[in-house]
Write a protein that holds these residues in place. Structure first.
Motif, PDB file in Angstrom:
ATOM      1  N   UNK A 214      -1.348 -10.444  -3.291  1.00  0.00           N
ATOM      2  CA  UNK A 214      -0.418  -9.569  -2.561  1.00  0.00           C
ATOM      3  C   UNK A 214      -0.212  -8.234  -3.270  1.00  0.00           C
ATOM      4  N   UNK A 215      -0.950  -7.980  -4.344  1.00  0.00           N
ATOM      5  CA  UNK A 215      -0.814  -6.734  -5.094  1.00  0.00           C
ATOM      6  C   UNK A 215      -1.940  -5.795  -4.672  1.00  0.00           C
ATOM      7  N   UNK A 216      -1.628  -4.651  -4.055  1.00  0.00           N
ATOM      8  CA  UNK A 216      -2.684  -3.757  -3.571  1.00  0.00           C
ATOM      9  C   UNK A 216      -3.695  -3.346  -4.629  1.00  0.00           C
ATOM     10  N   UNK A 217      -3.281  -3.153  -5.881  1.00  0.00           N
ATOM     11  CA  UNK A 217      -4.241  -2.779  -6.918  1.00  0.00           C
ATOM     12  C   UNK A 217      -5.111  -3.949  -7.371  1.00  0.00           C
ATOM     13  N   UNK A 218      -4.800  -5.158  -6.911  1.00  0.00           N
ATOM     14  CA  UNK A 218      -5.702  -6.279  -7.097  1.00  0.00           C
ATOM     15  C   UNK A 218      -5.688  -6.946  -8.446  1.00  0.00           C
TER      16      UNK A 218
END
Length: 255
Positions: A214-218
Protein backbone atom coordinates in the motif's frame (compact mmCIF):
# COMPACT_ATOMS: atom_id res chain seq x y z
CA UNK A 1 27.30 18.90 8.30
CA UNK A 2 26.96 21.50 11.05
CA UNK A 3 23.39 22.71 10.59
CA UNK A 4 22.76 22.26 14.33
CA UNK A 5 26.03 23.70 15.60
CA UNK A 6 25.54 25.37 18.99
CA UNK A 7 22.16 23.75 19.65
CA UNK A 8 21.20 21.29 22.37
CA UNK A 9 18.53 18.74 21.48
CA UNK A 10 16.53 16.35 23.63
CA UNK A 11 15.01 13.30 21.94
CA UNK A 12 12.60 11.04 23.81
CA UNK A 13 12.54 7.34 23.03
CA UNK A 14 16.10 7.79 21.76
CA UNK A 15 17.41 4.46 22.99
CA UNK A 16 16.26 2.66 19.84
CA UNK A 17 14.57 3.08 16.49
CA UNK A 18 13.68 6.44 14.98
CA UNK A 19 14.67 8.29 18.14
CA UNK A 20 18.17 6.83 18.15
CA UNK A 21 18.68 7.51 14.44
CA UNK A 22 17.57 11.13 14.89
CA UNK A 23 19.80 11.62 17.93
CA UNK A 24 22.82 10.23 16.09
CA UNK A 25 22.12 12.47 13.07
CA UNK A 26 21.69 15.53 15.28
CA UNK A 27 25.10 14.85 16.84
CA UNK A 28 26.66 14.53 13.39
CA UNK A 29 25.10 17.88 12.53
CA UNK A 30 26.89 19.51 15.46
CA UNK A 31 24.29 19.41 18.24
CA UNK A 32 24.70 18.24 21.81
CA UNK A 33 22.10 15.52 22.26
CA UNK A 34 20.18 14.33 25.31
CA UNK A 35 19.21 10.66 24.97
CA UNK A 36 15.94 10.51 26.90
CA UNK A 37 14.54 7.03 27.43
CA UNK A 38 12.87 4.93 30.10
CA UNK A 39 15.42 2.16 29.46
CA UNK A 40 18.61 3.25 31.24
CA UNK A 41 20.73 0.59 29.54
CA UNK A 42 19.59 1.61 26.06
CA UNK A 43 20.20 5.28 26.85
CA UNK A 44 23.69 4.56 28.18
CA UNK A 45 24.58 2.48 25.12
CA UNK A 46 23.41 5.27 22.80
CA UNK A 47 25.51 7.82 24.70
CA UNK A 48 28.56 5.55 24.48
CA UNK A 49 28.04 5.25 20.73
CA UNK A 50 27.65 9.00 20.16
CA UNK A 51 30.37 10.11 22.57
CA UNK A 52 30.99 13.36 24.43
CA UNK A 53 28.27 15.22 22.52
CA UNK A 54 25.60 13.14 24.27
CA UNK A 55 24.27 12.57 27.75
CA UNK A 56 21.48 10.35 29.07
CA UNK A 57 18.25 11.34 30.79
CA UNK A 58 16.27 8.42 32.19
CA UNK A 59 12.61 9.38 32.41
CA UNK A 60 9.07 8.10 32.09
CA UNK A 61 7.16 10.51 29.85
CA UNK A 62 3.81 9.46 31.37
CA UNK A 63 4.97 10.63 34.84
CA UNK A 64 5.00 14.42 35.16
CA UNK A 65 7.44 14.47 38.07
CA UNK A 66 9.87 12.39 36.05
CA UNK A 67 9.63 14.76 33.09
CA UNK A 68 9.86 17.90 35.21
CA UNK A 69 12.89 16.58 37.08
CA UNK A 70 14.66 15.70 33.84
CA UNK A 71 14.23 19.21 32.45
CA UNK A 72 15.29 20.81 35.74
CA UNK A 73 18.42 18.65 35.87
CA UNK A 74 19.32 19.57 32.30
CA UNK A 75 18.85 23.27 32.97
CA UNK A 76 21.03 23.05 36.07
CA UNK A 77 23.75 21.29 34.08
CA UNK A 78 23.72 23.84 31.26
CA UNK A 79 21.98 21.46 28.87
CA UNK A 80 18.62 23.23 28.50
CA UNK A 81 17.37 22.11 25.07
CA UNK A 82 16.84 24.37 22.08
CA UNK A 83 15.22 21.45 20.27
CA UNK A 84 12.89 18.81 21.71
CA UNK A 85 11.74 15.78 19.73
CA UNK A 86 8.76 14.15 21.45
CA UNK A 87 9.16 10.77 19.84
CA UNK A 88 8.58 8.14 22.56
CA UNK A 89 5.49 6.00 22.22
CA UNK A 90 3.97 2.52 22.17
CA UNK A 91 1.82 0.45 19.85
CA UNK A 92 0.32 -2.49 21.67
CA UNK A 93 0.10 -5.16 18.99
CA UNK A 94 -2.10 -8.05 19.99
CA UNK A 95 -4.04 -5.85 22.42
CA UNK A 96 -5.11 -2.73 20.54
CA UNK A 97 -8.19 -3.51 18.46
CA UNK A 98 -11.33 -2.25 16.75
CA UNK A 99 -13.34 -0.13 19.15
CA UNK A 100 -15.97 -2.74 20.04
CA UNK A 101 -13.22 -5.16 21.04
CA UNK A 102 -10.86 -2.74 22.78
CA UNK A 103 -10.13 -3.22 26.46
CA UNK A 104 -10.24 -0.02 28.52
CA UNK A 105 -6.85 -0.68 30.10
CA UNK A 106 -5.22 -0.93 26.66
CA UNK A 107 -6.83 2.38 25.71
CA UNK A 108 -5.64 4.03 28.93
CA UNK A 109 -2.08 2.73 28.68
CA UNK A 110 -1.77 3.85 25.06
CA UNK A 111 -3.21 7.30 25.71
CA UNK A 112 -1.15 7.72 28.90
CA UNK A 113 2.11 7.09 27.09
CA UNK A 114 1.49 8.41 23.58
CA UNK A 115 -0.76 11.42 24.12
CA UNK A 116 -0.36 12.36 27.78
CA UNK A 117 3.36 11.61 27.61
CA UNK A 118 3.73 13.86 24.57
CA UNK A 119 1.69 16.58 26.29
CA UNK A 120 3.95 16.45 29.36
CA UNK A 121 7.08 16.53 27.23
CA UNK A 122 5.78 19.54 25.31
CA UNK A 123 4.56 21.29 28.46
CA UNK A 124 7.95 21.18 30.15
CA UNK A 125 9.81 21.88 26.92
CA UNK A 126 7.83 25.09 26.49
CA UNK A 127 8.41 26.08 30.13
CA UNK A 128 12.12 25.52 29.70
CA UNK A 129 12.25 27.50 26.45
CA UNK A 130 10.40 30.42 28.06
CA UNK A 131 12.70 30.65 31.08
CA UNK A 132 16.21 30.74 29.67
CA UNK A 133 18.71 32.46 31.90
CA UNK A 134 20.23 34.21 28.87
CA UNK A 135 16.94 36.01 28.30
CA UNK A 136 16.26 34.36 24.96
CA UNK A 137 13.05 32.50 24.27
CA UNK A 138 12.32 30.24 21.39
CA UNK A 139 13.08 26.80 20.11
CA UNK A 140 11.83 23.96 17.97
CA UNK A 141 9.55 21.19 19.22
CA UNK A 142 8.93 18.24 16.91
CA UNK A 143 6.27 15.62 17.57
CA UNK A 144 6.09 12.16 15.99
CA UNK A 145 2.71 11.46 14.45
CA UNK A 146 1.35 8.68 12.25
CA UNK A 147 -0.72 8.25 9.07
CA UNK A 148 -3.19 6.34 11.26
CA UNK A 149 -4.01 9.64 12.94
CA UNK A 150 -4.93 11.16 9.57
CA UNK A 151 -7.00 8.46 7.88
CA UNK A 152 -8.57 5.06 8.47
CA UNK A 153 -5.35 3.13 7.81
CA UNK A 154 -5.17 1.96 11.44
CA UNK A 155 -8.75 0.85 11.97
CA UNK A 156 -7.54 -2.22 13.87
CA UNK A 157 -5.56 0.03 16.25
CA UNK A 158 -8.17 2.32 17.80
CA UNK A 159 -6.15 3.52 20.77
CA UNK A 160 -2.92 4.10 18.81
CA UNK A 161 -4.70 5.90 15.98
CA UNK A 162 -6.65 8.12 18.37
CA UNK A 163 -3.51 8.96 20.33
CA UNK A 164 -1.70 10.03 17.17
CA UNK A 165 -4.65 12.15 16.00
CA UNK A 166 -4.50 13.85 19.39
CA UNK A 167 -0.78 14.52 18.92
CA UNK A 168 -1.47 16.19 15.57
CA UNK A 169 -4.03 18.48 17.21
CA UNK A 170 -1.77 19.20 20.17
CA UNK A 171 1.03 20.38 17.87
CA UNK A 172 -1.20 22.86 16.05
CA UNK A 173 -2.64 24.24 19.28
CA UNK A 174 0.72 24.77 20.94
CA UNK A 175 2.20 26.21 17.74
CA UNK A 176 -0.50 28.88 17.65
CA UNK A 177 -0.20 29.61 21.37
CA UNK A 178 3.55 30.27 21.40
CA UNK A 179 4.40 31.53 17.93
CA UNK A 180 4.82 35.03 19.38
CA UNK A 181 7.58 33.65 21.61
CA UNK A 182 9.39 32.09 18.65
CA UNK A 183 8.62 28.54 19.74
CA UNK A 184 7.91 26.44 16.66
CA UNK A 185 5.94 23.20 16.92
CA UNK A 186 5.62 20.77 14.04
CA UNK A 187 4.69 17.12 13.51
CA UNK A 188 6.63 14.59 11.46
CA UNK A 189 4.42 11.76 10.21
CA UNK A 190 6.49 8.66 9.42
CA UNK A 191 4.79 5.91 7.49
CA UNK A 192 5.49 2.22 8.02
CA UNK A 193 9.04 2.38 9.38
CA UNK A 194 10.76 -0.86 10.32
CA UNK A 195 11.91 -0.64 13.92
CA UNK A 196 11.43 -2.84 16.97
CA UNK A 197 8.06 -1.11 17.49
CA UNK A 198 6.59 -2.96 14.49
CA UNK A 199 8.27 -6.35 14.87
CA UNK A 200 4.82 -7.96 14.89
CA UNK A 201 4.42 -6.81 11.27
CA UNK A 202 7.98 -7.01 9.96
CA UNK A 203 8.40 -10.60 11.20
CA UNK A 204 5.21 -11.74 9.44
CA UNK A 205 5.86 -11.97 5.66
CA UNK A 206 2.18 -11.83 4.73
CA UNK A 207 1.41 -8.85 6.96
CA UNK A 208 4.54 -7.03 5.83
CA UNK A 209 3.76 -7.59 2.15
CA UNK A 210 0.24 -6.28 2.64
CA UNK A 211 1.35 -3.00 4.19
CA UNK A 212 4.33 -2.44 1.87
CA UNK A 213 1.98 -3.09 -1.04
CA UNK A 214 0.00 0.00 0.00
CA UNK A 215 3.07 2.28 -0.11
CA UNK A 216 3.33 4.08 -3.48
CA UNK A 217 7.15 4.17 -3.35
CA UNK A 218 7.08 0.38 -3.02
CA UNK A 219 9.25 -0.16 0.04
CA UNK A 220 9.23 0.04 3.81
CA UNK A 221 10.70 3.08 5.49
CA UNK A 222 13.76 3.02 7.73
CA UNK A 223 14.74 5.34 10.60
CA UNK A 224 17.28 6.97 8.26
CA UNK A 225 14.40 8.16 6.07
CA UNK A 226 13.11 10.33 8.92
CA UNK A 227 16.38 12.02 9.91
CA UNK A 228 16.49 14.68 7.21
CA UNK A 229 13.14 16.32 7.90
CA UNK A 230 13.93 16.31 11.62
CA UNK A 231 17.20 18.16 10.95
CA UNK A 232 15.37 20.69 8.77
CA UNK A 233 12.78 21.42 11.46
CA UNK A 234 15.39 21.56 14.22
CA UNK A 235 17.65 23.92 12.27
CA UNK A 236 17.36 27.55 11.30
CA UNK A 237 16.42 26.37 7.79
CA UNK A 238 12.97 25.62 9.23
CA UNK A 239 12.58 29.01 10.92
CA UNK A 240 9.28 29.81 9.14
CA UNK A 241 7.69 26.38 9.64
CA UNK A 242 5.28 25.92 12.53
CA UNK A 243 1.98 24.15 13.10
CA UNK A 244 2.54 21.89 10.10
CA UNK A 245 2.45 18.17 9.35
CA UNK A 246 5.38 16.75 7.38
CA UNK A 247 4.62 13.28 5.99
CA UNK A 248 7.57 10.94 5.43
CA UNK A 249 5.49 7.93 4.48
CA UNK A 250 6.39 6.86 0.96
CA UNK A 251 3.12 8.39 -0.23
CA UNK A 252 0.75 6.38 2.00
CA UNK A 253 -1.37 9.40 2.90
CA UNK A 254 -1.88 10.31 -0.77
CA UNK A 255 -4.19 7.33 -1.25
Amino acid sequence: MTRLEGKTALVTGAGTGIGLAVAERFAREGARVVIADRDADAASLAVATIGDAARAAVLDISDEQSVATAFADLEAAGWAPDVVVANAGVQLFGHDAKVADLDLEVWRRTIDINLTGTFLTVKHAVRSMLSREDGRSGGSIILTGSPTGLNGEGHDFTAYSASKAGIHGLARTVAAAYADRNIRVNTVVPGYTETTLVTAISSDPEARAAIVGRIPLGRAGSPADVEGIMVYLASDDGAFATGALFAVDGGMTTL
